[in-house]
Write an enzyme that holds these catalytic residues in place. Structure first.
Site, PDB file in Angstrom:
ATOM      1  N   HIS A 166    -106.382 -18.393  18.386  1.00 48.96           N
ATOM      2  CA  HIS A 166    -107.800 -17.933  18.331  1.00 48.96           C
ATOM      3  C   HIS A 166    -108.157 -17.409  17.030  1.00 48.96           C
ATOM      4  CE1 HIS A 166    -112.055 -17.832  19.421  1.00 48.96           C
ATOM      5  NE2 HIS A 166    -112.061 -16.728  20.151  1.00 48.96           N
ATOM      6  N   HIS A 212    -107.748 -27.988  17.050  1.00 44.37           N
ATOM      7  CA  HIS A 212    -108.745 -27.183  17.580  1.00 44.37           C
ATOM      8  C   HIS A 212    -109.032 -27.836  18.891  1.00 44.37           C
ATOM      9  CE1 HIS A 212    -112.474 -25.158  18.384  1.00 44.37           C
ATOM     10  NE2 HIS A 212    -112.098 -24.339  17.433  1.00 44.37           N
ATOM     11  N   ASP A 219    -110.165 -21.758   9.899  1.00 47.01           N
ATOM     12  CA  ASP A 219    -109.128 -20.610   9.600  1.00 47.01           C
ATOM     13  C   ASP A 219    -108.236 -20.924   8.461  1.00 47.01           C
ATOM     14  OD1 ASP A 219    -110.076 -18.657  11.232  1.00 47.01           O
ATOM     15  OD2 ASP A 219    -108.962 -19.426  12.696  1.00 47.01           O
TER      16      ASP A 219
HETATM   17  N1  CMC Z   1     -99.505 -27.953  14.666  1.00 50.33           N
HETATM   18  C1  CMC Z   1     -98.842 -28.881  15.390  1.00 50.33           C
HETATM   19  N2  CMC Z   1     -98.942 -29.713  16.745  1.00 50.33           N
HETATM   20  C2  CMC Z   1    -100.119 -29.116  17.267  1.00 50.33           C
HETATM   21  C3  CMC Z   1    -101.031 -28.342  16.916  1.00 50.33           C
HETATM   22  C4  CMC Z   1    -100.559 -27.587  15.326  1.00 50.33           C
HETATM   23  N3  CMC Z   1    -101.164 -26.777  14.839  1.00 50.33           N
HETATM   24  N4  CMC Z   1    -101.995 -28.195  17.456  1.00 50.33           N
HETATM   25  C5  CMC Z   1    -101.648 -29.066  18.439  1.00 50.33           C
HETATM   26  N5  CMC Z   1    -100.598 -29.643  18.234  1.00 50.33           N
HETATM   27  C6  CMC Z   1    -100.131 -30.713  19.154  1.00 50.33           C
HETATM   28  C7  CMC Z   1     -99.430 -30.098  20.573  1.00 50.33           C
HETATM   29  O1  CMC Z   1     -98.215 -29.746  20.436  1.00 50.33           O
HETATM   30  C8  CMC Z   1     -99.702 -31.241  21.320  1.00 50.33           C
HETATM   31  O2  CMC Z   1     -98.919 -32.157  21.271  1.00 50.33           O
HETATM   32  P1  CMC Z   1     -98.360 -33.118  22.376  1.00 50.33           P
HETATM   33  O3  CMC Z   1     -99.774 -34.136  22.911  1.00 50.33           O
HETATM   34  O4  CMC Z   1     -97.464 -34.090  21.805  1.00 50.33           O
HETATM   35  O5  CMC Z   1     -97.788 -32.463  23.239  1.00 50.33           O
HETATM   36  C9  CMC Z   1    -101.286 -31.792  21.110  1.00 50.33           C
HETATM   37  O6  CMC Z   1    -101.240 -31.391  19.422  1.00 50.33           O
HETATM   38  C10 CMC Z   1    -102.422 -31.233  21.598  1.00 50.33           C
HETATM   39  O7  CMC Z   1    -102.394 -29.796  21.687  1.00 50.33           O
HETATM   40  P2  CMC Z   1    -102.796 -28.846  22.632  1.00 50.33           P
HETATM   41  O8  CMC Z   1    -101.756 -27.382  22.743  1.00 50.33           O
HETATM   42  O9  CMC Z   1    -103.123 -29.394  24.162  1.00 50.33           O
HETATM   43  O10 CMC Z   1    -104.301 -28.302  22.046  1.00 50.33           O
HETATM   44  P3  CMC Z   1    -104.996 -27.329  22.669  1.00 50.33           P
HETATM   45  O11 CMC Z   1    -106.682 -27.466  22.604  1.00 50.33           O
HETATM   46  O12 CMC Z   1    -104.608 -26.751  23.854  1.00 50.33           O
HETATM   47  O13 CMC Z   1    -104.972 -26.286  21.396  1.00 50.33           O
HETATM   48  C11 CMC Z   1    -105.211 -24.966  19.406  1.00 50.33           C
HETATM   49  C12 CMC Z   1    -105.599 -26.046  20.391  1.00 50.33           C
HETATM   50  C13 CMC Z   1    -106.138 -24.516  18.460  1.00 50.33           C
HETATM   51  C14 CMC Z   1    -104.675 -23.680  20.269  1.00 50.33           C
HETATM   52  C15 CMC Z   1    -103.788 -25.588  18.854  1.00 50.33           C
HETATM   53  O14 CMC Z   1    -104.065 -26.682  17.916  1.00 50.33           O
HETATM   54  C16 CMC Z   1    -103.147 -24.741  17.726  1.00 50.33           C
HETATM   55  O15 CMC Z   1    -102.444 -24.044  18.266  1.00 50.33           O
HETATM   56  N6  CMC Z   1    -103.618 -24.669  16.391  1.00 50.33           N
HETATM   57  C17 CMC Z   1    -102.882 -23.561  15.827  1.00 50.33           C
HETATM   58  C18 CMC Z   1    -103.525 -22.287  15.808  1.00 50.33           C
HETATM   59  C19 CMC Z   1    -104.999 -22.385  15.097  1.00 50.33           C
HETATM   60  O16 CMC Z   1    -105.193 -22.825  13.983  1.00 50.33           O
HETATM   61  N7  CMC Z   1    -105.808 -21.809  15.748  1.00 50.33           N
HETATM   62  C20 CMC Z   1    -107.391 -21.782  15.166  1.00 50.33           C
HETATM   63  C21 CMC Z   1    -108.386 -22.450  15.952  1.00 50.33           C
HETATM   64  S1  CMC Z   1    -109.940 -22.343  14.964  1.00 50.33           S
HETATM   65  C22 CMC Z   1    -110.438 -20.874  15.108  1.00 50.33           C
HETATM   66  C23 CMC Z   1    -110.848 -20.504  16.622  1.00 50.33           C
HETATM   67  O17 CMC Z   1    -111.920 -21.192  17.014  1.00 50.33           O
HETATM   68  O18 CMC Z   1    -110.442 -19.372  17.075  1.00 50.33           O
END
Ligand code: CMC
Length: 427
Positions: free
Chosen positions: A264, A305, A363
């Site tokens: 987050h 995201h 971010d």
């Molecule tokens: N790098 C590599 N792979 C990724 C990433 C990433 N940053 N984000 C998601 N994936 C992949 C993940 O491994 C999954 O792949 P698969 O379908 O093959 O298993 C797929 O994309 C979907 O990911 P998810 O974990 O189901 O997505 P989510 O909606 O649960 O998570 C997130 C969203 C923001 C937590 C995630 O994208 C992440 O960890 N990003 C990096 C951290 C980040 O930049 N966070 C800031 C968010 S914006 C600020 C805020 O609003 O807080």
């Protein structure tokens, strides 16, 4: 409610469910009647669950749309400012000139914190993480304002909102000053909100403050772009804490704790750590490969995201602001920035990221601006918390001023069924 009806067939029974339509966005199936029929719904991570009704912010993640009170974030970032956006979030409408002046003056008159607060800071180690200090000092505000903690009183809620918005920059800057061993700076109320913050961060009592207006404008934009984002993890935390009747300072402190995590608000700090770790453009491919490797927990920070499956509209504005700040400071050739730009380009062209709709998020660029302004990485998430405060407080107020029940999710229990206790000598 809409004319549509939903029905669920289970165990030979058909249950009719109400369907609600919002102004825009997907219809919502009301499932609260299921409990009385012996069923719960199961939705880990709340990916399909609307936990409340709200009028504050709307996001269409597929189209990359973010509206506050119906106004697109791009227009607010271009034509409004942070305090005006705070007003919009709190009161649901843009202020006229007189309303804006009154609001800005109210915030201005509450920037100072109780002097006792400086003693509170001294209980922390100097190397404490600034977010650890913020969780403590913001929660501690509830010990200072006994006069306005009646959450059923609209005026009390309003004064708490003003106090929080006004004092967050002061507390955030005090946190930084404490960790570097410099004296706390008093707010200067002739300065704008963002100028004041930069003055308290970088000024010192021996010299007159000289705040760069380009940097103050960029700071204002960063606050504005973070001001609200509907029911994200920290806002939902604030609502859940608030649903118990807890006071607003305690609720915002809970929101700060939820924001801290790298998935987050902690992502902006993690982006800079990642860029530093990459260190050189020649290592980008190695890190991209790690991010794509299913057996490696590493993720590219600042990408992806939960809601946006398109370019984050805040990221577009932030990118332009980053260009302005870097040009002002003559940092266009900054090596970290070069790595960031290359990384962005690779991720936007790579099949793995395209398939999963992983775009750079807000971010990714905010960290670059904050670093250029001279804000240390450990303070990045504090800046996010400061900017997000009006959103948290607007959602808390919206909930408290309407009808609400204590938040109490259910579970799918998979532990042991009832069994008899086994005495110690028989185990
Ligand atoms: N790098 C590599 N792979 C990724 C990433 C990433 N940053 N984000 C998601 N994936 C992949 C993940 O491994 C999954 O792949 P698969 O379908 O093959 O298993 C797929 O994309 C979907 O990911 P998810 O974990 O189901 O997505 P989510 O909606 O649960 O998570 C997130 C969203 C923001 C937590 C995630 O994208 C992440 O960890 N990003 C990096 C951290 C980040 O930049 N966070 C800031 C968010 S914006 C600020 C805020 O609003 O807080």
């Amino acid at each position: 409610m809409s004319d549509k009806k939903a029905s669920l067939s289970i165990d030979g029974k058909t249950l009719d469910l109400k369907v609600h339509s919002g102004t825009i966005g997907p219809d919502v199936i009301e499932v609260s009647a299921l409990t009385g029929n012996g069923y719960f719904t199961y939705d880990p991570g709340f990916v399909s669950t609307a936990a409340c009704e709200s009028k504050i912010t709307y996001i269409d993640g597929d189209k990359g749309v973010l509206l506050h009170g119906g106004y697109p974030i791009e227009q607010l970032a271009e034509q409004s400012d942070y305090l005006e956006t705070c007003y919009l979030l709190l009161y649901g409408a843009l202020p006229n000139a007189a309303q804006k002046e009154t609001f800005v003056n109210k915030v201005r008159m509450h920037t100072m914190v109780n002097d006792q607060m400086s003693t509170f800071f001294k209980g922390f180690r100097r190397d404490a993480h600034p977010m650890a200090i913020m969780c403590g000092v913001v929660g501690a505000l509830s010990a200072f304002y006994h006069d306005s903690l009646d959450i059923t009183d609209e005026k009390h809620r309003e004064i708490s909102a003003i106090r929080l918005i006004a004092k967050m920059p002061t507390l955030a800057a005090m946190t930084y000053k404490y960790t570097i061993g410099q004296p706390f700076m008093y707010p200067q109320n002739h300065l704008s909100y963002s100028e004041n913050f930069l003055h308290m961060m970088f000024g010192n009592p021996c010299e007159p403050s000289n705040v760069n207006p380009v940097l103050a404008k960029a700071m204002d934009k960063i606050f504005l772009l973070h001001a609200d984002h509907e029911q994200n993890a920290s806002t939902s935390t604030v609502r859940l804490a608030g649903s118990t009747g807890a006071n607003p300072f305690a609720c915002i402190s809970a929101g700060i704790a939820a924001l801290w995590g790298p998935s987050h608000g902690g992502a902006n700090e993690a982006v800079l750590d990642m860029l530093n770790e990459i260190g050189d453009a020649s290592r980008i491919d190695e890190f991209v490969a790690k991010a794509k490797d299913k057996d490696d927990p590493f993720r590219l920070m600042g990408f992806g995201h939960r809601v946006y499956k398109n370019f984050d509209p805040r990221a577009k504005v932030m990118k332009l602001a980053a260009d302005e700040v870097l040009a002002e400071l003559g940092l266009e050739n900054d090596p970290l920035l070069k790595i960031a730009k290359r990384l962005e380009q690779i991720a936007l062209e790579d099949e793995y990221f395209i398939e999963r709709k992983l775009y750079p998020n807000v971010d990714f660029y905010s960290g670059i601006i904050l670093k250029a302004i001279g804000i240390p990485t450990s303070m990045f998430t504090v800046i996010f918390a400061l900017g997000r405060t009006p959103g948290w407080i607007a959602h808390w107020n919206e909930m408290i001023s309407g009808s609400y029940r204590i938040g109490r999710p259910r579970q799918l229990y998979t532990g042991p069924a009832q069994r008899d206790f086994v005495p110690l000598d028989k185990r």
